[in-house]
Design a protein around this motif. Structure first.
Motif, PDB file in Angstrom:
ATOM      1  N   THR A 102       0.810  -1.227   0.000  1.00  0.00           N
ATOM      2  CA  THR A 102       0.000   0.000   0.000  1.00  0.00           C
ATOM      3  C   THR A 102       0.847   1.284   0.000  1.00  0.00           C
ATOM      4  O   THR A 102       1.990   1.277   0.446  1.00  0.00           O
ATOM      5  CB  THR A 102      -0.933   0.004   1.233  1.00  0.00           C
ATOM      6  OG1 THR A 102      -0.174  -0.305   2.392  1.00  0.00           O
ATOM      7  CG2 THR A 102      -2.044  -1.005   1.073  1.00  0.00           C
ATOM      8  N   GLU A 120       6.551   2.921   3.695  1.00  0.00           N
ATOM      9  CA  GLU A 120       7.569   3.322   4.682  1.00  0.00           C
ATOM     10  C   GLU A 120       7.205   4.631   5.383  1.00  0.00           C
ATOM     11  O   GLU A 120       7.448   4.796   6.574  1.00  0.00           O
ATOM     12  CB  GLU A 120       8.938   3.556   4.011  1.00  0.00           C
ATOM     13  CG  GLU A 120       9.583   2.343   3.399  1.00  0.00           C
ATOM     14  CD  GLU A 120       9.295   2.237   1.916  1.00  0.00           C
ATOM     15  OE1 GLU A 120       8.110   2.349   1.518  1.00  0.00           O
ATOM     16  OE2 GLU A 120      10.237   2.020   1.148  1.00  0.00           O
ATOM     17  N   SER A 131       2.465   3.819  -7.249  1.00  0.00           N
ATOM     18  CA  SER A 131       2.791   4.514  -8.499  1.00  0.00           C
ATOM     19  C   SER A 131       2.789   3.557  -9.682  1.00  0.00           C
ATOM     20  O   SER A 131       3.011   2.353  -9.531  1.00  0.00           O
ATOM     21  CB  SER A 131       4.173   5.156  -8.364  1.00  0.00           C
ATOM     22  OG  SER A 131       5.130   4.147  -8.121  1.00  0.00           O
ATOM     23  N   LEU A 142      -3.058   2.256  -9.741  1.00  0.00           N
ATOM     24  CA  LEU A 142      -1.853   3.067  -9.963  1.00  0.00           C
ATOM     25  C   LEU A 142      -2.166   4.560 -10.053  1.00  0.00           C
ATOM     26  O   LEU A 142      -3.161   5.023  -9.524  1.00  0.00           O
ATOM     27  CB  LEU A 142      -1.136   2.530 -11.202  1.00  0.00           C
ATOM     28  CG  LEU A 142      -0.899   1.010 -11.184  1.00  0.00           C
ATOM     29  CD1 LEU A 142      -0.287   0.515 -12.473  1.00  0.00           C
ATOM     30  CD2 LEU A 142      -0.072   0.591  -9.989  1.00  0.00           C
ATOM     31  N   GLU A 168       1.877  12.777 -13.269  1.00  0.00           N
ATOM     32  CA  GLU A 168       1.199  12.866 -11.981  1.00  0.00           C
ATOM     33  C   GLU A 168       2.100  13.620 -10.996  1.00  0.00           C
ATOM     34  O   GLU A 168       3.223  13.201 -10.724  1.00  0.00           O
ATOM     35  CB  GLU A 168       0.919  11.458 -11.446  1.00  0.00           C
ATOM     36  CG  GLU A 168       0.121  11.495 -10.157  1.00  0.00           C
ATOM     37  CD  GLU A 168      -0.135  10.108  -9.582  1.00  0.00           C
ATOM     38  OE1 GLU A 168       0.796   9.300  -9.538  1.00  0.00           O
ATOM     39  OE2 GLU A 168      -1.276   9.851  -9.169  1.00  0.00           O
TER      40      GLU A 168
HETATM   41  P1  NAD Z   1       5.079   3.835  -4.493  1.00  0.00           P
HETATM   42  O1  NAD Z   1       4.777   3.142  -5.755  1.00  0.00           O
HETATM   43  O2  NAD Z   1       6.381   4.517  -4.355  1.00  0.00           O
HETATM   44  O3  NAD Z   1       4.998   2.809  -3.265  1.00  0.00           O
HETATM   45  C1  NAD Z   1       3.835   2.082  -2.994  1.00  0.00           C
HETATM   46  C2  NAD Z   1       4.202   0.854  -2.168  1.00  0.00           C
HETATM   47  O4  NAD Z   1       5.011  -0.004  -2.952  1.00  0.00           O
HETATM   48  C3  NAD Z   1       4.992   1.152  -0.905  1.00  0.00           C
HETATM   49  O5  NAD Z   1       4.546   0.314   0.141  1.00  0.00           O
HETATM   50  C4  NAD Z   1       6.408   0.789  -1.324  1.00  0.00           C
HETATM   51  O6  NAD Z   1       7.225   0.414  -0.232  1.00  0.00           O
HETATM   52  C5  NAD Z   1       6.159  -0.407  -2.224  1.00  0.00           C
HETATM   53  N1  NAD Z   1       7.230  -0.738  -3.175  1.00  0.00           N
HETATM   54  C6  NAD Z   1       8.142   0.096  -3.733  1.00  0.00           C
HETATM   55  N2  NAD Z   1       8.975  -0.607  -4.555  1.00  0.00           N
HETATM   56  C7  NAD Z   1       8.564  -1.893  -4.515  1.00  0.00           C
HETATM   57  C8  NAD Z   1       9.004  -3.090  -5.155  1.00  0.00           C
HETATM   58  N3  NAD Z   1      10.043  -3.100  -6.010  1.00  0.00           N
HETATM   59  N4  NAD Z   1       8.358  -4.249  -4.898  1.00  0.00           N
HETATM   60  C9  NAD Z   1       7.297  -4.259  -4.057  1.00  0.00           C
HETATM   61  N5  NAD Z   1       6.832  -3.161  -3.411  1.00  0.00           N
HETATM   62  C10 NAD Z   1       7.461  -1.993  -3.651  1.00  0.00           C
HETATM   63  O7  NAD Z   1       3.851   4.814  -4.266  1.00  0.00           O
HETATM   64  P2  NAD Z   1       3.651   5.912  -3.120  1.00  0.00           P
HETATM   65  O8  NAD Z   1       4.601   7.011  -3.411  1.00  0.00           O
HETATM   66  O9  NAD Z   1       3.654   5.264  -1.785  1.00  0.00           O
HETATM   67  O10 NAD Z   1       2.133   6.381  -3.393  1.00  0.00           O
HETATM   68  C11 NAD Z   1       1.814   7.310  -4.357  1.00  0.00           C
HETATM   69  C12 NAD Z   1       1.286   6.661  -5.615  1.00  0.00           C
HETATM   70  O11 NAD Z   1       0.187   5.797  -5.315  1.00  0.00           O
HETATM   71  C13 NAD Z   1       0.741   7.655  -6.618  1.00  0.00           C
HETATM   72  O12 NAD Z   1       1.192   7.323  -7.906  1.00  0.00           O
HETATM   73  C14 NAD Z   1      -0.776   7.466  -6.545  1.00  0.00           C
HETATM   74  O13 NAD Z   1      -1.483   7.825  -7.687  1.00  0.00           O
HETATM   75  C15 NAD Z   1      -0.864   6.023  -6.251  1.00  0.00           C
HETATM   76  N6  NAD Z   1      -2.162   5.705  -5.649  1.00  0.00           N
HETATM   77  C16 NAD Z   1      -3.081   5.037  -6.406  1.00  0.00           C
HETATM   78  C17 NAD Z   1      -4.329   4.748  -5.883  1.00  0.00           C
HETATM   79  C18 NAD Z   1      -5.328   3.994  -6.698  1.00  0.00           C
HETATM   80  O14 NAD Z   1      -6.218   3.399  -6.102  1.00  0.00           O
HETATM   81  N7  NAD Z   1      -5.218   3.956  -7.996  1.00  0.00           N
HETATM   82  C19 NAD Z   1      -4.642   5.120  -4.579  1.00  0.00           C
HETATM   83  C20 NAD Z   1      -3.678   5.795  -3.827  1.00  0.00           C
HETATM   84  C21 NAD Z   1      -2.428   6.075  -4.382  1.00  0.00           C
END
Ligand code: NAD
Length: 486
Positions: free
Chosen positions: A157, A186, A237, A259, A389
């Motif tokens: 998440t 994190e 993301s 995403l 974004e």
């Molecule tokens: P992020 O992609 O950086 O991280 C999301 C999660 O993925 C974190 O828990 C992170 O630790 C984990 N992660 C990172 N690298 C990974 C890997 N290689 N393998 C497995 N897990 C990994 O996103 P963020 O910065 O925490 O959140 C912002 C993003 O989330 C924005 O792009 C936003 O649009 C998106 N978002 C989408 C929705 C939706 O429902 N579509 C809802 C909320 C947020």
């Protein structure tokens, strides 16, 4: 010395196999209050070995615990009890979320936490709605399908709606009869860690739910690659979503990906200008713009474009930041220094690419990661701020001439998460809803969610759906049974 605000928040541990434990290598990290820049507490950081232990516990629970053999009514009761527990701790969880994520308490206490509870209540009700089919293949056969849980599921998440996203991942998995390992972001692990304690009090068999804060590239990646994980449900993301899909492909896991977005918020000239300006303001600045469905591309019909932009700029300029724990605060800090800097980088690129800065465009104050609500007008649809974004309080406004021009502009994006249209003309509204390439279209409203309404993206905004029966189906697989009749 922790500040008085943080003094009562104890260090958080991993929750594996029904026990609260330190990381196997003793690693821990600090989580920071983005309004004060002070550390809040320490949180155990799961290693790949801890992720393995959590998956092993979830596998044993799936195959051997009472979870697999209980009648569905008992499972429904427990899932309902988690919802009740969350509601009973609303203010405590809301404060924790506000301190960890910088979200105003008026939002966390009325939206994030009650909605998280509702997700559990909703899926508790759906447990017994799962049914197979009988299929009339031949008079000499009895054919039917069984709907079975896929197995161990990983939920990963983001930081923008921490407790709500945890609920989106855990509740439908449990309703299907799966077991879960959740890895929260994190930057905002605290409500997920507290949720682990509340779930523990509900009496689920050990290993049914495991919650392991840690790095995405370590614990998260291990969950995605683990051969005993059957499904990954990820919100985050697009960049990381692509990586997860690639990594999950090696063991052919099911994936649900929620995403990024760059949602068009469309205003036709027959709208009431004051109402739509107020709603456009909410659509972009709610949760300081850190919303995947934020109305970050404002498309306004030429005739009222100037007036809308001017009035939105005036409203944005009047918005003030505050302490997220103050019930009057509507605008909190961005979640982290890194996020604030990324947003300010986008603002600079907008200026360089010739967009007109109408309001904001800079950091507010020098303590806490606050960014002024920003409005750009006359943005080139090819510009970075119109295409990428930003995930912050920055809206880019563009005018449109007619319906064809509007659709071309609205769909000119790699994303397709959400959209909205404002008009008194039902034909225009419904024509837009049919033509827009997005998983959600709000008509004369913005940003509404419900546990029963499927939510997810078109194009590079994702695969699969959260919420509704659609999410539950993602945790089930059908088995076809053929019975030869004697
Ligand atoms: P992020 O992609 O950086 O991280 C999301 C999660 O993925 C974190 O828990 C992170 O630790 C984990 N992660 C990172 N690298 C990974 C890997 N290689 N393998 C497995 N897990 C990994 O996103 P963020 O910065 O925490 O959140 C912002 C993003 O989330 C924005 O792009 C936003 O649009 C998106 N978002 C989408 C929705 C939706 O429902 N579509 C809802 C909320 C947020």
């Amino acid at each position: 010395m922790p500040s008085p605000q943080h003094a009562k928040i104890k260090p958080a541990k991993l929750y594996i196999n029904g026990e609260f434990v330190d990381a196997s290598d003793g690693a821990a990290f600090e989580t920071v209050n983005p309004a004060t820049e002070e550390p809040i507490t320490t949180v155990a950081r799961a290693s790949a070995k801890d992720a393995d232990a959590a998956v092993a516990a979830a596998k044993t629970a799936f195959e051997k615990s009472k979870w697999a053999t209980w009648p569905s009514a008992r499972r429904a009761q427990l899932i309902h009890a988690i919802g009740d527990k969350i509601l009973a701790h609303t203010m405590e969880l809301a404060e924790l979320e506000s301190i960890d994520a910088g979200k105003p308490i008026r939002e966390t206490s009325t939206i994030d936490v009650p909605m998280a509870a509702d997700v559990f209540h909703y899926y508790a009700g759906l447990v017994r709605a799962v049914t197979g089919d009988t299929i009339p293949v031949s008079p000499k056969m009895l054919n039917f399908t069984l709907m079975e849980p896929v197995g161990v599921c990983a939920g990963i998440t983001p930081w923008n709606f921490p407790i709500l996203m945890a609920a989106w991942k855990i509740a439908p998995a449990l309703a299907a009869g799966c077991t879960v390992v959740l890895k929260p972001a994190e930057a905002t692990p605290l409500t997920a860690c507290r949720l682990a304690e509340l779930i523990h009090e509900c009496g689920l068999p050990p290993g049914v739910v495991n919650i392991i804060p840690g790095k995405g590239s370590v614990a998260g990646q291990r969950l995605v690659e683990h051969p005993d994980v059957a499904k990954v449900s990820f919100t985050g993301s697009t960049e990381v979503g692509i990586r997860i899909m690639q990594d999950a492909a090696k063991t052919l896991k099911k994936v649900t990906l929620e995403l990024g977005g760059k949602s068009p918020n469309v205003i036709f000239a027959d709208s009431d200008v004051d109402t739509v300006v107020k709603m456009a303001q909410q659509a972009i600045y709610y949760n300081k713009g850190e919303v995947c469905t934020a109305g970050s591309r404002l498309l306004v019909e030429e005739k009222i474009y100037g007036e809308v932009v001017e009035k939105l700029g005036q409203r944005a300029a009047k918005m003030t930041h505050g302490d997220p724990l103050d019930p009057e605060t509507r605008l909190g800090p961005q979640v982290s220094k890194q996020q604030m800097e990324s947003i300010l980088g986008f603002v600079e690129s907008g200026k360089k690419e010739g967009a007109k800065l109408v309001a904001g465009g800079e950091r507010a104050g020098n303590k806490g990661y606050f960014v002024k609500p920003t409005v750009f007008a006359d943005v080139d649809p090819k510009a970075k701020i119109f295409q990428e974004e930003i995930f912050g309080p920055v809206v880019s406004a563009v005018s449109f001439k007619d319906f064809d021009d509007l659709i071309a502009k609205a769909n000119n994006s790699i994303y397709g998460l959400a959209s909205a249209v404002w008009t008194k003309d039902i034909n225009k509204a419904l024509s837009f809803a049919k033509a827009v390439k997005a998983g959600t279209c709000w008509i004369n409203t913005y940003g509404l969610f419900d546990s029963a309404m499927p939510f997810g993206g078109y194009k590079m905004s994702g695969i699969g759906r959260d919420n509704g029966m659609a999410a539950l189906e993602g945790y089930l697989q059908s088995k076809s049974v053929w019975v030869a009749l004697g």
